[in-house]
Structures are given as C-alpha cells and as structure tokens.
Design an enzyme around this catalytic site. Sequence first.
Site, mmCIF file in Angstrom:
data_model
loop_
_atom_site.group_PDB
_atom_site.id
_atom_site.type_symbol
_atom_site.label_atom_id
_atom_site.label_comp_id
_atom_site.label_asym_id
_atom_site.label_seq_id
_atom_site.Cartn_x
_atom_site.Cartn_y
_atom_site.Cartn_z
ATOM 1 N N ARG A 29 0.847 -1.207 0.000
ATOM 2 C CA ARG A 29 0.000 0.000 0.000
ATOM 3 C C ARG A 29 0.879 1.253 0.000
ATOM 4 N NH1 ARG A 29 -2.290 1.208 6.085
ATOM 5 N NH2 ARG A 29 -0.473 0.457 7.240
ATOM 6 N N SER A 56 -5.190 4.915 5.388
ATOM 7 C CA SER A 56 -4.860 3.486 5.308
ATOM 8 C C SER A 56 -4.606 3.029 3.882
ATOM 9 C CB SER A 56 -5.992 2.651 5.915
ATOM 10 O OG SER A 56 -6.097 2.868 7.308
ATOM 11 N N GLU A 83 -18.652 2.908 -0.345
ATOM 12 C CA GLU A 83 -17.899 2.147 -1.336
ATOM 13 C C GLU A 83 -18.664 1.999 -2.653
ATOM 14 O OE1 GLU A 83 -18.307 1.232 1.801
ATOM 15 O OE2 GLU A 83 -16.301 1.053 2.669
ATOM 16 N N PHE A 109 -13.993 -4.781 1.830
ATOM 17 C CA PHE A 109 -15.122 -3.900 1.557
ATOM 18 C C PHE A 109 -15.458 -3.831 0.065
ATOM 19 C CE2 PHE A 109 -13.760 -1.427 5.574
ATOM 20 C CZ PHE A 109 -14.313 -2.409 6.363
ATOM 21 N N HIS A 133 -5.015 -3.892 2.597
ATOM 22 C CA HIS A 133 -5.328 -4.824 3.684
ATOM 23 C C HIS A 133 -5.888 -6.118 3.080
ATOM 24 C CE1 HIS A 133 -4.912 -0.965 5.578
ATOM 25 N NE2 HIS A 133 -4.987 -1.480 6.791
ATOM 26 N N ASP A 141 -7.381 -6.552 13.387
ATOM 27 C CA ASP A 141 -8.766 -6.199 13.030
ATOM 28 C C ASP A 141 -9.659 -7.434 12.939
ATOM 29 O OD1 ASP A 141 -8.282 -3.556 13.048
ATOM 30 O OD2 ASP A 141 -8.334 -3.250 10.879
ATOM 31 N N ARG A 191 -1.082 -4.617 3.935
ATOM 32 C CA ARG A 191 -0.891 -3.715 5.064
ATOM 33 C C ARG A 191 0.504 -3.909 5.661
ATOM 34 N NH1 ARG A 191 -0.906 -3.966 10.671
ATOM 35 N NH2 ARG A 191 -1.698 -2.099 11.749
#
Length: 339
Positions: A29, A56, A83, A109, A133, A141, A191
């Site tokens: 990322r 993020s 989204e 997501f 992620h 998480d 991540r």
Amino acid sequence: MEGAVPRRLAGAIRAVKKAAIGGKAVATRKSSEIVLEAVNKVMPETIGGSADLTGSNNTRTADMGVFAPDNRKGRYIHWGIREHGMAAAMNGMALHGGVLPYGGTFLCFADYARPAIRLSALMGTKLIYVFTHDSIGLGEDGPTHQPVEHLAMLRATPGLRVIRPADTVETAEAWEIALTSDGPTALALSRQNLAPVRDSHTNRNLSARGAYVLAEAEGRRQAVLIATGSEVEIALKAREILQAEGIGTRVVSMPSMELFAAQDEGYRRRVLAPGALRVAIEAGVRQPWDRWLLGDGGREAKAAFVGMTGFGASAPEKVLYQKFGITAEAVAERVRAML
C-alpha cells in the site's frame, strides 16, 4: 479525452522500479503511494479518492488538492463510507472521459462496491480499484476485516484484471499495466511490510505476462512454488530451505492470473514446468488455483495448496501466519511429503 498515456509515464515507472531494487521492506500500500507520487505528476487526468480510508489506503499524494465546493481544481475526493457510491461515480467519470479515476478501500469492503465493480467489468470502463489490507496479514482487526474469499470473487468476474504485487517493483509494474490497458483493474495491496523480491533492475514489465520465473531451481528441478503478493517472500524462503536439502525448487511470482491466462500455452508451460510438483501459496481460499495446479487440462496430479480454508482470526500478522500454517517451513514440509 482520447485517453492516450503521456510519454513521460514509462520513464516515471522505470525510475520508481530502479530506486526500489535493494530497498527496505515496505507494505505494498505504501509502494502504491510511492508510485502515485510519480504518476500523478505526469498524469493530470488522474482523480483519486478513498471511501473514508485515505490514511490506510495511501491514495492521496501531496500535489492533488481536495475536490470540494470551494476547490473545483482538487483532484482528490473524500467519498465518505460509501464504497458503492464511490465505485458507481468512478464508472460515470470513466464513461464521460477526460479523467482517469482511482479509488481505495479495504479489500474486504469490495463486497459493498460489488454491483458497481461488476458494471465496470461489463462496460469495460478504464479505472483502478485500490484494495488494501488484502489478507490475514492485516492482523488484529480480525476475521471481519480479513478478506479470505475476495480475491476469488474478483478473479471470477469476467473482464476484471486483478493484480496482487509482491513488492514495490511489482507494484510499479501493476500501476503501469492499469494505466496503459483498457478496462478496469483491481490492485490487491498489503498492510504489512514486504521485503523486496527483485534483486536486479529491468525496464521490461515482467508482471505484464501475469506470471514469471522469479528464482530458478539449482540442480534438477523437482518443485515449483507459485505465489502472489505477500506470499512470494514465503516461497523464496521455502526455496532456500529446500535447495539446502538438495531439492531443486523454482519460484514463480503470479501477480495476475488473468494476464497469465492470456499468454500462449507455450509460455505458460515454460513457466509452470510440467512434470514438477506444484505448490501454490496464497493467504486466501484455494479457488481458482486448480487451473494452475492441475494444468489447463487437469493433467498434473502432484500438486498442493498452502493457504486458507476458512475465516481468519484476531492476532498479530506473524502469529496468524503461524496459526494457519502459511510459512516457509510448512511449504517445505509439504514438498518433502509429496516428493
């Protein structure tokens, strides 16, 4: 409006790749942000954004400015937790032309954006989904946020190009592919920090063929380890273990199954080496790995998959990889047991 890519893009991508060789471990990322810093300077048509996850997703670069009621020149949109709305609007922008939209969220997501992603693929709109992620590697998480089945879902979508790069070099190549190709692209980015897997520079975009030989076997080739993204590093470590035991092991990086499937059969066979044991490594579910494990015609019998068979758990990334058996030692043991 023609959608032509500026000539300076190729040079910008080459510069990022060259600088990344031998560099430190970074999350892809962050690698993506590094690439965007170079890309957005030479492509004023890019319009970025994120569904409330800018910090993020690493999708905003310093020179973009935020698109807002008092700043219509801004090139970055804060979409909020929307989204589907983001993806739908990106489709409209791409259909209008003159801009090249990209938008970020967590890979899990993608479920919320799914109807618009499907329309992107159906219409062939040129845009980029930045999904970060991308595995159990996101850590604490927990299973609600760990996308074990999402790569399979995206890869099952006709017309969608999915690319999961292993380091900064492959991330730069992934962005070059997305920016210079027609249709939508989904990038799956980590991540956690990933060590560089390329040890030499080439101007050629090796990721453009979907898969390539990253490390060749020393001695008689007995096993081929195929991996994507964060698991390429694991495959390389497993190769070291196996080579030390005299087991010739090739490592294949496969950032994009769609691009690899588009290659001629001869190239695919050269990369996957028929006759050798094949082991695929990915921190997701097995689908759709069987085509590459069992061969296009289902002829290869000696094959195994090291990955997820269910949902994840809440723990630090290194603990999770140990818990679910996605380690270099586990891969090496699987190879030994099958030879």
